[in-house]
Design a protein around this motif. Sequence first.
Motif, PDB file in Angstrom:
ATOM      1  N   PRO A 139      21.836  60.592  15.167  1.00  0.00           N
ATOM      2  CA  PRO A 139      21.477  59.742  15.884  1.00  0.00           C
ATOM      3  C   PRO A 139      22.081  59.741  17.319  1.00  0.00           C
ATOM      4  O   PRO A 139      23.418  59.897  17.266  1.00  0.00           O
ATOM      5  CB  PRO A 139      21.537  58.189  15.353  1.00  0.00           C
ATOM      6  CG  PRO A 139      22.736  58.602  14.320  1.00  0.00           C
ATOM      7  CD  PRO A 139      22.576  59.978  13.924  1.00  0.00           C
ATOM      8  N   VAL A 140      21.432  59.636  18.618  1.00  0.00           N
ATOM      9  CA  VAL A 140      22.240  59.861  19.717  1.00  0.00           C
ATOM     10  C   VAL A 140      22.511  58.092  20.320  1.00  0.00           C
ATOM     11  O   VAL A 140      22.144  57.282  19.478  1.00  0.00           O
ATOM     12  CB  VAL A 140      21.380  60.094  20.919  1.00  0.00           C
ATOM     13  CG1 VAL A 140      20.799  61.622  20.590  1.00  0.00           C
ATOM     14  CG2 VAL A 140      20.112  59.346  21.124  1.00  0.00           C
ATOM     15  N   ASN A 141      23.362  58.292  21.336  1.00  0.00           N
ATOM     16  CA  ASN A 141      23.889  56.956  21.731  1.00  0.00           C
ATOM     17  C   ASN A 141      23.661  56.789  23.251  1.00  0.00           C
ATOM     18  O   ASN A 141      24.168  55.726  23.799  1.00  0.00           O
ATOM     19  CB  ASN A 141      25.548  56.909  21.754  1.00  0.00           C
ATOM     20  CG  ASN A 141      25.933  55.306  21.400  1.00  0.00           C
ATOM     21  OD1 ASN A 141      25.290  54.480  20.929  1.00  0.00           O
ATOM     22  ND2 ASN A 141      27.098  55.237  21.871  1.00  0.00           N
ATOM     23  N   ASP A 142      22.803  57.650  23.781  1.00  0.00           N
ATOM     24  CA  ASP A 142      22.698  57.458  25.146  1.00  0.00           C
ATOM     25  C   ASP A 142      21.300  57.070  25.486  1.00  0.00           C
ATOM     26  O   ASP A 142      20.728  56.877  26.701  1.00  0.00           O
ATOM     27  CB  ASP A 142      22.613  58.826  25.886  1.00  0.00           C
ATOM     28  CG  ASP A 142      21.832  59.958  25.431  1.00  0.00           C
ATOM     29  OD1 ASP A 142      21.917  61.035  25.703  1.00  0.00           O
ATOM     30  OD2 ASP A 142      21.185  59.523  24.274  1.00  0.00           O
ATOM     31  N   VAL A 143      20.800  56.456  24.498  1.00  0.00           N
ATOM     32  CA  VAL A 143      19.459  55.591  24.709  1.00  0.00           C
ATOM     33  C   VAL A 143      19.855  54.172  25.359  1.00  0.00           C
ATOM     34  O   VAL A 143      20.644  53.556  24.864  1.00  0.00           O
ATOM     35  CB  VAL A 143      18.573  55.048  23.610  1.00  0.00           C
ATOM     36  CG1 VAL A 143      17.293  54.740  23.928  1.00  0.00           C
ATOM     37  CG2 VAL A 143      18.505  56.533  22.589  1.00  0.00           C
ATOM     38  N   THR A 144      19.540  53.863  26.625  1.00  0.00           N
ATOM     39  CA  THR A 144      20.022  52.393  27.167  1.00  0.00           C
ATOM     40  C   THR A 144      18.992  51.684  28.006  1.00  0.00           C
ATOM     41  O   THR A 144      18.403  52.426  28.605  1.00  0.00           O
ATOM     42  CB  THR A 144      21.170  52.577  27.576  1.00  0.00           C
ATOM     43  OG1 THR A 144      21.703  51.389  28.107  1.00  0.00           O
ATOM     44  CG2 THR A 144      21.162  53.804  28.914  1.00  0.00           C
ATOM     45  N   LEU A 145      18.922  50.562  28.077  1.00  0.00           N
ATOM     46  CA  LEU A 145      18.067  49.997  29.231  1.00  0.00           C
ATOM     47  C   LEU A 145      19.266  49.804  30.689  1.00  0.00           C
ATOM     48  O   LEU A 145      18.744  49.475  31.488  1.00  0.00           O
ATOM     49  CB  LEU A 145      17.922  48.341  28.820  1.00  0.00           C
ATOM     50  CG  LEU A 145      16.928  48.354  27.494  1.00  0.00           C
ATOM     51  CD1 LEU A 145      16.732  47.062  27.164  1.00  0.00           C
ATOM     52  CD2 LEU A 145      15.624  48.917  28.063  1.00  0.00           C
ATOM     53  N   GLY A 146      20.175  50.418  30.421  1.00  0.00           N
ATOM     54  CA  GLY A 146      21.210  50.545  31.635  1.00  0.00           C
ATOM     55  C   GLY A 146      21.652  49.379  32.341  1.00  0.00           C
ATOM     56  O   GLY A 146      22.175  49.423  33.384  1.00  0.00           O
ATOM     57  N   LEU A 191      16.170  52.138  20.509  1.00  0.00           N
ATOM     58  CA  LEU A 191      17.456  51.665  20.373  1.00  0.00           C
ATOM     59  C   LEU A 191      17.678  51.279  18.762  1.00  0.00           C
ATOM     60  O   LEU A 191      18.897  51.221  18.279  1.00  0.00           O
ATOM     61  CB  LEU A 191      17.800  50.337  21.224  1.00  0.00           C
ATOM     62  CG  LEU A 191      18.464  50.728  22.621  1.00  0.00           C
ATOM     63  CD1 LEU A 191      18.304  49.528  23.410  1.00  0.00           C
ATOM     64  CD2 LEU A 191      19.793  51.322  22.499  1.00  0.00           C
ATOM     65  N   ARG A 203      16.089  55.208  15.849  1.00  0.00           N
ATOM     66  CA  ARG A 203      17.031  55.637  17.104  1.00  0.00           C
ATOM     67  C   ARG A 203      16.605  57.144  16.948  1.00  0.00           C
ATOM     68  O   ARG A 203      16.629  58.245  16.016  1.00  0.00           O
ATOM     69  CB  ARG A 203      18.317  55.709  16.609  1.00  0.00           C
ATOM     70  CG  ARG A 203      19.428  56.198  17.580  1.00  0.00           C
ATOM     71  CD  ARG A 203      19.711  55.283  18.707  1.00  0.00           C
ATOM     72  NE  ARG A 203      19.864  53.991  18.498  1.00  0.00           N
ATOM     73  CZ  ARG A 203      21.101  53.454  18.504  1.00  0.00           C
ATOM     74  NH1 ARG A 203      22.209  54.360  18.917  1.00  0.00           N
ATOM     75  NH2 ARG A 203      21.490  52.403  18.332  1.00  0.00           N
TER      76      ARG A 203
END
Lengths: 535, 425
Positions: free
Chosen positions: A85-92, A145, A150
């Motif tokens: 699973p990655v961790n760079d998914v974001t709403l920022g 997220l 994910r």
Amino acid sequence: MLAIEVELLTGRYAATAHNDRGRAEWPPHPARFFSALVAALHDHDDVDQAERDALLWLEQQGAPALRVDPESKVGRRQVQDVYVPVNDVTLGGDEAIRKAEEKLIDAKTPAAKKKAQAALEKVQREAVAVDMRTSDKAVTTASALLPERRTRQVRTFPVVLPETPTFAFLWPITDLSPHRAALERLCERVTRMGHSSSLVRCTLVDGDLTPTLVPNDEGEVVLRVVGPGQLDRLERAFEHHLGVQNRVLPARPQRYGLASKKATPLPPVESVFSSTDWILFERVSGSRPLASRTTDLARALREALIEVHGNQYLPATLSGHAENGPTEQPHVAFVPLPFVGHEHADGALMGCALVLPRELPGPDRELLLRLVAKWEQERGSHRGDLTLAGGTLPPFHIRRVDVSTKAALAPMRWSRSSARFITATPIALDKNPGNLRSNQDGTARKATLEAQQSISDACQHVVGVRPVSVEVSLAPLLPGAQHVRDFLPWPGRPGRTPRVRIHADIQFAEPVRGPLLLGAGRYFGLGLCLPVEDR
Amino acid sequence: MSLNANQLKELVVGDVVAIRGTATLEPAGGPGDKIFPPTHAVDDKNKKPGAKYAFETRRIGGKDVTCVLVDSVQSQANRMEEALQALWDEKKIALPVVTVDFSKHPTEVENGAKKDLAPEVGRVTSLTAPHRIADALLRDSLLKDSDQLFRLSAIGKSFTDASTKNATALFKVCPTALVFGLWDSTGPKGGLGAKFQRALVSEIVGVNAASGSRTASRIDPLNIGKDAAVLYKAADGDEIWTANADEAEKKDGEPIKVGSEKKAGKPSAVLHGNIAPSIDAVGGGVTIDEAKHTVVLSLAALRRLGFAEGATEARTVLAALGLLAVLASESRGHDLRSRCLLVPKKGCALKLEAVMRDGETTPLELDLAAAIKLYNDAVAALPPGVKFEKAKGEALAELTPSPKLADLVRKSRALAAAGADDGDE
């Protein structure tokens, strides 16, 4: 003896081979171990001077011997794709707020401050409040997220499982007293080698251990080792990559061979060509010509270098031409290297090599290296890829390598000592032996004898001894090699008589050290012989 | 004698490199029973038996033995964290845990109670989130009853600058990150964010593995034929399908068939009908003689962590936490996945040993109850600078999804339910 023992606590070694991401490294490379020591050195902000001195001393001690399980005693895990699973998914939201806060701090005038404050408040609201017009992208991001959904990225974890979970690096040093304590402290702090799941125990051992793998220029195994200046190099490189970016471990390749009780004396018989001084190019993309196109490729390689050189004088050892025509002395051979001799060999050219004569004068060698560097610089792509093309040859892209994983591109494969050699590409005979295919009684036989004599002469010319027997054939004698009729005429130039080409199985009385390049086309890839086991 | 906190402290401070545990397991159905290891994606063209599994050759007794990976390092780490989560939920241990609850909507109410949001996601914590305390889900959530995003709050900011040279802040906020590893690669410092290697590695490998075949089929009790009728998407939201074209949802005047592509309009799209029997050899399970479970806790790795104060006590707590994680997971049994339940072989349950610097080993005794006590004693011994603030089972911080995130999650679930979500299938 300085002996550092490493135990694989989990019984496995997870480290990716430096030149093949799909394969695990084995045996462990000394350079990797040195890097682990350097990482341990920098555990503390204040680097211990004694420990630093110990590493500066160690890098001067040359390549170590290894006591390690050979490949035959090592199990390997199939390399499968694993989705992590990655961790760079974001709403920022938080990044935007941080930027706005920085702008507020940077604002100088009261008006700018007021504006920045308003902007900050707006961003803070937007980060958390419901968005009236939601984009599809935002919805997908939110969905991605959640842990179950994910996004995942592919990774591989190549793993090796040696029979003996310990291995050791050995240096023939008698007195290490000034550095012993510091080295022990550093070893205590080496907790892993390779991937973080390869937990290790590392310690200095007293007493002598018997090595199984020693540095040996004729060896089959290539490991990365360190030399003087490595600590400095690593520290300077760290300033750029900071342990985060992709980087290549600076190291030099060292050949290793099995340690044996008595040193095998080098065979006195050697080829006029150097067994190790090769400039290697590996095929990276483009056409996949078979060995039958070897002369085209060799010519293209030579043309490329001559073109880069321009019209200035090239010494005879490089061009093959003296003032009045072809030179007698050995010169650089342009040798495309085919994949032959294995069960699944298909005869495809895996790359090519510039094979230097053993007694090439220093300045000429320098010139050649400069020429190659110039070629790379002027004609290479941004990745260092070069293209060979010309005539009917479709573009063939290559890249210079120090060491290759491809068996066909290992100089030792062609240069190791053997009493028996079989042609990978046919030998172009200097003299026409007669009609080898004749139906008439006696003609074919006479031609065969002539051909054998011709090959015997060629051996005399290249290695200084004659073979005890030569068997000839028009059909290939090695898996992957091709029939002589598949090869274009040689020399193939108008006004020049095409040579008769023939495959051969050559047996010498004593082992001969290769590479064995025979016959009229030997500087252009014909007459390349593979050392094989005796009958 | 069971290992106690003082003895563990001695090990942590002394010359012990690691604590290693080994166990021999067998399928619950007995030796020779089939189990299903984790699968990996393979090319459709690859029909080699067992291609989906990660086989390996091991050297055992001087011979090559085919083995198969039964549970990976990463999967074991997840299980151990889940076991710690369970102990914490039962209020048996004090551990800093940050939670975010997705089961209820943060603001909207219905009939006096908070509306449901994503009950199947439920509560996600720093123990269960994929990237632990650095996870994106926590990062995009708010401190409860506030408008502050987690990483901008005091707690969230405290560990941004943590490093191996000073791990104090991370220890107080998420000590499991120091045991299982952490890389805060998408936090404020991007790729330069806090990076800690794991100190605990656990793996289960099946020995002498041979791949098998698996069959699959379905007999429809109603015996509905393959092409019994053409089915359409129902315009009425409560119905899913209808056989009556007039009652169907329409697009450009044409009724939309239920299901997609090849299955469009067929009863099989709504799960009626037979499924023809098939034999799967690519992922058909394996038989094994036994499985080896190896777990290693590197005390040397813990010794490399620096703390502003209380270093020895903090490292002892981390060691105790690692041992607790191992034993807690062990006690929950190895029900790894469907048709993969492993039990310890008689007399071969998990045995621990201390590995000394020179390679010598000393056996250690510890069971779950003793491990819990060991952990609690070690925590109690923490000096003020590194103490855990909260009581057993009490969260360090509770987060809620921001209204923005909640809204998006609800919208995505609505899309998923309508079948338009690409994630399904």
